[in-house]
Design a protein around this motif. Structure first.
Motif, PDB file in Angstrom:
ATOM      1  N   GLU A 295      -7.019   2.559  14.657  1.00 14.49           N
ATOM      2  CA  GLU A 295      -7.720   3.466  14.318  1.00 14.49           C
ATOM      3  C   GLU A 295      -7.217   4.847  13.591  1.00 14.49           C
ATOM      4  N   ALA A 296      -6.017   5.209  14.221  1.00 10.65           N
ATOM      5  CA  ALA A 296      -5.536   6.501  13.547  1.00 10.65           C
ATOM      6  C   ALA A 296      -4.889   6.243  12.125  1.00 10.65           C
ATOM      7  N   ASN A 297      -4.040   5.239  12.354  1.00 10.95           N
ATOM      8  CA  ASN A 297      -3.714   4.917  10.671  1.00 10.95           C
ATOM      9  C   ASN A 297      -4.822   4.506   9.715  1.00 10.95           C
ATOM     10  N   TYR A 298      -6.027   4.108  10.032  1.00 12.36           N
ATOM     11  CA  TYR A 298      -6.906   3.718   9.222  1.00 12.36           C
ATOM     12  C   TYR A 298      -7.592   4.897   8.736  1.00 12.36           C
ATOM     13  N   GLU A 299      -7.800   6.020   9.596  1.00 10.18           N
ATOM     14  CA  GLU A 299      -8.288   7.184   9.160  1.00 10.18           C
ATOM     15  C   GLU A 299      -7.453   7.840   8.140  1.00 10.18           C
ATOM     16  N   LYS A 300      -6.209   7.853   8.361  1.00  4.02           N
ATOM     17  CA  LYS A 300      -5.329   8.469   7.301  1.00  4.02           C
ATOM     18  C   LYS A 300      -5.311   7.788   6.063  1.00  4.02           C
ATOM     19  N   PHE A 301      -5.044   6.387   6.190  1.00  4.73           N
ATOM     20  CA  PHE A 301      -4.990   5.919   4.938  1.00  4.73           C
ATOM     21  C   PHE A 301      -6.301   6.162   4.010  1.00  4.73           C
ATOM     22  N   CYS A 302      -7.374   5.995   4.736  1.00  3.11           N
ATOM     23  CA  CYS A 302      -8.806   6.125   4.085  1.00  3.11           C
ATOM     24  C   CYS A 302      -8.747   7.430   3.421  1.00  3.11           C
ATOM     25  N   ARG A 303      -8.254   8.568   4.464  1.00  4.20           N
ATOM     26  CA  ARG A 303      -8.424   9.997   4.042  1.00  4.20           C
ATOM     27  C   ARG A 303      -7.290  10.238   2.646  1.00  4.20           C
ATOM     28  N   ALA A 435       3.007  16.092  -5.867  1.00  8.52           N
ATOM     29  CA  ALA A 435       2.016  14.822  -6.331  1.00  8.52           C
ATOM     30  C   ALA A 435       1.759  13.819  -5.150  1.00  8.52           C
ATOM     31  N   LEU A 436       2.779  13.852  -4.080  1.00 11.00           N
ATOM     32  CA  LEU A 436       2.879  12.761  -3.107  1.00 11.00           C
ATOM     33  C   LEU A 436       1.760  12.974  -1.992  1.00 11.00           C
ATOM     34  N   LEU A 437       0.648  12.102  -2.085  1.00  5.92           N
ATOM     35  CA  LEU A 437      -0.175  12.340  -0.763  1.00  5.92           C
ATOM     36  C   LEU A 437       0.489  11.530   0.505  1.00  5.92           C
ATOM     37  N   GLY A 438       1.180  10.622   0.401  1.00 11.32           N
ATOM     38  CA  GLY A 438       2.067   9.992   1.502  1.00 11.32           C
ATOM     39  C   GLY A 438       2.472   8.674   1.177  1.00 11.32           C
ATOM     40  N   ALA A 439       3.313   8.095   2.234  1.00  9.72           N
ATOM     41  CA  ALA A 439       3.647   7.040   1.906  1.00  9.72           C
ATOM     42  C   ALA A 439       3.510   6.003   3.175  1.00  9.72           C
ATOM     43  N   VAL A 440       3.084   4.624   2.981  1.00  8.62           N
ATOM     44  CA  VAL A 440       2.703   3.757   3.698  1.00  8.62           C
ATOM     45  C   VAL A 440       3.886   2.617   3.901  1.00  8.62           C
ATOM     46  N   ALA A 441       4.788   2.509   5.035  1.00  6.36           N
ATOM     47  CA  ALA A 441       5.484   1.456   5.182  1.00  6.36           C
ATOM     48  C   ALA A 441       4.872   0.368   6.082  1.00  6.36           C
ATOM     49  N   GLN A 442       5.292  -1.012   5.669  1.00  5.51           N
ATOM     50  CA  GLN A 442       4.624  -1.917   6.636  1.00  5.51           C
ATOM     51  C   GLN A 442       5.555  -3.208   6.782  1.00  5.51           C
ATOM     52  N   ARG A 443       5.325  -3.924   7.679  1.00  2.50           N
ATOM     53  CA  ARG A 443       5.844  -5.420   7.751  1.00  2.50           C
ATOM     54  C   ARG A 443       4.744  -6.108   8.520  1.00  2.50           C
ATOM     55  N   LEU A 444       4.958  -7.537   8.286  1.00  2.53           N
ATOM     56  CA  LEU A 444       4.089  -8.417   8.849  1.00  2.53           C
ATOM     57  C   LEU A 444       4.524  -9.205  10.040  1.00  2.53           C
ATOM     58  N   VAL A 445       3.454  -9.370  10.903  1.00  4.13           N
ATOM     59  CA  VAL A 445       3.979 -10.011  12.287  1.00  4.13           C
ATOM     60  C   VAL A 445       2.648 -11.205  12.396  1.00  4.13           C
ATOM     61  N   ARG A 446       3.384 -12.294  12.961  1.00  8.15           N
ATOM     62  CA  ARG A 446       2.382 -13.586  13.345  1.00  8.15           C
ATOM     63  C   ARG A 446       1.532 -13.124  14.337  1.00  8.15           C
ATOM     64  N   HIS A 447       0.313 -13.706  14.171  1.00  7.32           N
ATOM     65  CA  HIS A 447      -0.950 -13.389  15.180  1.00  7.32           C
ATOM     66  C   HIS A 447      -0.648 -14.740  16.110  1.00  7.32           C
ATOM     67  N   LEU A 448      -0.745 -14.377  17.312  1.00  8.38           N
ATOM     68  CA  LEU A 448      -0.778 -15.638  18.346  1.00  8.38           C
ATOM     69  C   LEU A 448      -1.956 -16.390  18.151  1.00  8.38           C
ATOM     70  N   CYS A 449      -1.799 -17.790  18.421  1.00  9.44           N
ATOM     71  CA  CYS A 449      -3.307 -18.578  18.530  1.00  9.44           C
ATOM     72  C   CYS A 449      -3.884 -18.127  19.523  1.00  9.44           C
ATOM     73  N   GLU A 503       1.553  10.935   6.355  1.00 11.40           N
ATOM     74  CA  GLU A 503       0.715  11.720   5.484  1.00 11.40           C
ATOM     75  C   GLU A 503       1.065  13.090   4.966  1.00 11.40           C
ATOM     76  N   MET A 504       1.372  13.368   4.061  1.00 13.75           N
ATOM     77  CA  MET A 504       2.037  14.790   3.634  1.00 13.75           C
ATOM     78  C   MET A 504       1.171  15.901   3.921  1.00 13.75           C
ATOM     79  N   ASP A 505       1.913  17.099   4.443  1.00 16.44           N
ATOM     80  CA  ASP A 505       1.287  18.366   4.656  1.00 16.44           C
ATOM     81  C   ASP A 505       2.154  19.457   4.285  1.00 16.44           C
ATOM     82  N   GLU A 506       1.750  20.760   4.596  1.00 13.79           N
ATOM     83  CA  GLU A 506       2.782  21.778   4.045  1.00 13.79           C
ATOM     84  C   GLU A 506       4.042  21.789   4.590  1.00 13.79           C
TER      85      GLU A 506
END
Length: 556
Positions: A295-303, A435-449, A503-506
């Motif tokens: 939820e927190a990352n979703y808000e940052k990304f959308c912002r 110029a930079l608003l922010g950076a998003v690093a990511q990886r993928l993990v497998r979803h348990l059945c 997310e970049m700030d001052e």
């Protein structure tokens, strides 16, 4: 064992699964149009395949097998020709005390049992499997084994130029049939890549499924030349050139699905290796909601995405889902009032409402050259597939300063390193910081059945070492993969992202302007609430979405 002469319809009526009237109706349909009784009943939603299989197993004392999880012996499979297996809906899967184990959708089919015994010379021990599982196993194992035997016997293996989606296996030469089958199987198994790897005495075939390579076939060495030529012809490559790498693309339909296949060849001492990336052109694009953001990352990304201008960098290694995130971001801001242009290498998915350009270095259309042109195309949003060099980085960053929202990917391990990487390319820190608003690093993990995962007890010391705190451990329930029919015995179904969003700030801008190393930027970002990749992954373990072993595999 003695075989009952009781017919399937009579057994289903006696079991209470269907009525006499339903049986009569199905038999009438069978007499008029032909077909298998069980398939007619399933199609008409009278019973399910599982109900038929379970009823047969319980009422007649047969063993019920899950072919998706069974260890199938290819030495048994090759004893029956695949045409006979398909016609009778049977497949040999192993041996038991000198008898051939025959998986059947209808073990009461005495004629099929008799024919299998005559053809193989073995006494048959029938077991029950659903009709769809039997047919899938026939296509996966019996057809491939039949073709491989022909290749090993030295039959004609030169490639033909038929479309693999439209050719008939019965009429094809062996190498064409095996390529067709491997591509169909890759699509069915949700493979992202197909690897053809020449080795001493064989060609190894592997699929990458949910990020993990799995062996699927071992082809005879004498098939290598024909196999390579076949794929090169399909990808419009030069079949006479074997000394340098080549790239190509195949567009086709397999089982009603539109596919783009990206093909790459690489010369090795043992022959040309081939990797085919499977891109589903008819795919439904991920939304930001479906990426796996907290939820927190979703808000940052959308912002960040809803800022009028600036640059957002998506960071991670190859295969970490950066393109999926970029497309999801574009999908969320795609609006008729906005002009969105992209430059990609290559265009992986075509999205309505976007102007998409593919890099073509042969004619001088590089990322940097294309980006200069795109900026004269009056865009509101620009997506650059990847920042690879100083020139591209400089143009992208400066575009963000001149009123454009710029999205791009970059190869770094975490979010703070994306900033220092841009500086290393030669872009001034004062320009990047503005110029930079922010950076998003990511990886993928497998979803348990969700159907087969089970709780597991992990030692307290291991949990603490992994990064959990004492309060979490008190109430933590961890799960591990098991394997079932739904997940094809892997224990996992699909993948989701784990994220680190800075997310970049001052304060971060001021520290960056001092040319601070990424470690200092990271420490400040964490102090200001950034959730690390590792912590985001552990939160998904807490939620029961993935396993601790999977986190250790995918996230350092």
């Amino acid at each position: 064992m003695p075989y009952s002469r009781e017919k399937m319809g009579e057994l289903l009526v006696r079991s209470g699964l269907i009525t006499d009237e339903q049986l009569s109706s199905a038999l009438a349909h069978q007499n008029e149009y032909g077909g298998i009784l069980g398939e007619i009943l399933v199609r008409d939603l009278v019973v399910s395949e599982g109900q038929i299989a379970e009823a047969l197993a319980q009422q007649k004392g047969f063993t019920h097998v899950n072919l998706a999880a069974a260890d199938i012996d290819r030495a048994a499979v090759v004893l029956l020709p695949w045409r006979m297996a398909r016609m009778r809906s049977v497949i040999p899967i192993g041996f038991d005390d000198g008898r051939l184990i025959l998986a059947m959708s209808n073990p009461l089919d005495v004629e099929a049992i008799d024919e299998a015994e005559i053809r193989t010379g073995y006494k048959v021990n029938p077991v029950v499997a659903t009709a769809s599982q039997v047919q899938y196993a026939i296509e996966k194992y019996a057809l491939a084994s039949d073709v491989i035997m022909q290749l090993e016997q030295g039959e004609e293996d030169e490639a033909q130029e038929d479309d693999p989606a439209e050719t008939s296996p019965e009429g094809d030469v062996p190498v064409v049939r095996i390529v067709n089958q491997l591509l169909r199987e890759a699509v069915s198994d949700r493979a992202s890549d197909v690897h053809f790897e020449p080795e001493e005495g064989r060609v190894r075939v592997r699929y990458r499924i949910d990020g993990v390579l799995q062996d699927v076939a071992s082809l005879p060495k004498n098939s290598q030349a024909g196999l390579t030529s076949r794929i090169k012809v399909m990808a419009d490559m030069d079949i006479t050139e074997r000394r340098r790498p080549q790239d190509g693309r195949i567009t086709l339909q397999i089982d009603g699905r539109a596919l783009d296949l990206r093909v790459a060849t690489l010369p090795t001492p043992l022959g040309e290796g081939i990797v085919i990336r499977v891109l589903n052109s008819g795919v439904s694009f991920h939304t930001i909601d479906g990426l796996g953001l907290s939820e927190a990352n979703y808000e940052k990304f959308c912002r960040m995405l809803h800022k009028p201008y600036g640059c957002i960098l998506i960071a991670g290694p190859t295969g970490s889902g950066k393109s999926t995130t970029l497309y999801a971001a574009l999908q969320s801001i795609n609006d008729p009032r906005r002009k969105i242009v992209t430059i990609e290498d290559p265009i992986e998915y075509r999205m309505e409402g976007l102007s998409q350009v593919a890099v073509n270095s042969r004619v001088g259309l590089t990322f940097a050259a294309g980006l200069r042109t795109l900026l004269r195309f009056d865009p509101d949003v620009v997506m650059v597939g990847e920042v690879r060099d100083a020139e591209t980085a400089s143009i992208a960053i400066r575009a963000a300063l001149t009123g454009h929202l710029v999205l791009s990917s970059i190869h770094t391990n975490d979010a703070p390193s994306a900033l220092t990487r841009i500086t290393d390319m030669g872009v001034e820190t004062y320009v990047t910081s503005s110029a930079l608003l922010g950076a998003v690093a990511q990886r993928l993990v497998r979803h348990l059945c969700p159907k087969c995962k089970r709780a597991v007890v992990i030692p307290r010391e291991r949990l603490l070492a992994a990064g959990f705190n004492l309060r979490e451990i008190k109430t933590l329930t961890t799960f591990e993969p098991v394997g079932c029919e739904a997940c094809r015995n892997t224990g996992f179904v699909g993948r989701l992202g784990v994220f680190e969003i800075m997310e970049m700030d001052e304060e971060l801008m001021r520290l960056f302007l001092k040319n601070a190393p990424s470690e200092e930027l990271r420490a400040l970002a964490i102090a200001k609430g950034m959730v690390t990749l590792r912590r985001d992954a552990l939160d998904k373990v807490v939620e029961g979405i993935t396993s601790l072993e999977e986190v250790d595999r995918a996230v350092a």
